[in-house]
Motif scaffolding. Sequence first.
Motif: not given
Length: 258
Positions: A136-138, A143, A152, A155-156, A159-160, A171-172, A217
């Motif tokens: 996971s990035r989030y 990172e 970015e 992507s965010k 996911n939201t 989260k991801d 994650e």
Amino acid sequence: MTGSQHGRDEVVGPQGAGGLVVIPTFNERDNLPRIVERLLNALSDIHVLVVDDSSPDGTGQIAEGLAAADEAGRIHVMHRTVKDGLGKAYLAGFAWGLERDYPVIIEMDADGSHAPEQLHRLLAGINEGADLVIGSRYVPGGELVNWPKRREVLSKGANTYARMALGSSIKDITAGYRAYRAPVLRAIGLDEVDSAGYCFQIDLAWRTLQHGFTVREVPITFTEREIGESKMDGGVILESFLNVARWGWQGRTARFRS
């Protein structure tokens, strides 16, 4: 996360392999040798399956050369004659791995965005009891390196949207660096999966949750590719938006009826 009643044995596979990494490719001739070398150096008990969709740049031939030079027999190659999406390439690779009884099957991009040196984090999560581990990035410790701000934000936002529509805590959920226990892939109905693009990642994570498996994650560093171009396009985004809305509606309807 949801609970699981499946076994928690440490993963062991064919010829002592700790798992199979499936790497789909299309026009990745410059990236593939680098990522395969890093992967084999990072973990001694991992096998690799390159799934090439008839790349016109000769990626398939590069993969064949890598396999021929691999005296340990850890590199395998599958050539597909059609290019019908990332999801279909992964499904073909999963089927190959399940037929050969690999206990854990891993998704990894060919472009270097997923660090092979961090794969041990995913496998540790599997050996600690998770059925699906997502890099996971989030989550704290995750990172992003050199990723364009526009990507970015997209992507965010995706996911939201997926978390809200599906009622998931992941989260991801769009992440493509993940490890599955083989029983998960056998149980969740891969024959019914029709997601072709990056929506495939959401689809399989959602199916995993719906079947009562445990999802964990772990933080990873996601690095923007240095060579080549992203395969993301508007059609992929639209597919994800519509499918997530449909799955969310179906889930809420099922809960209401029950």
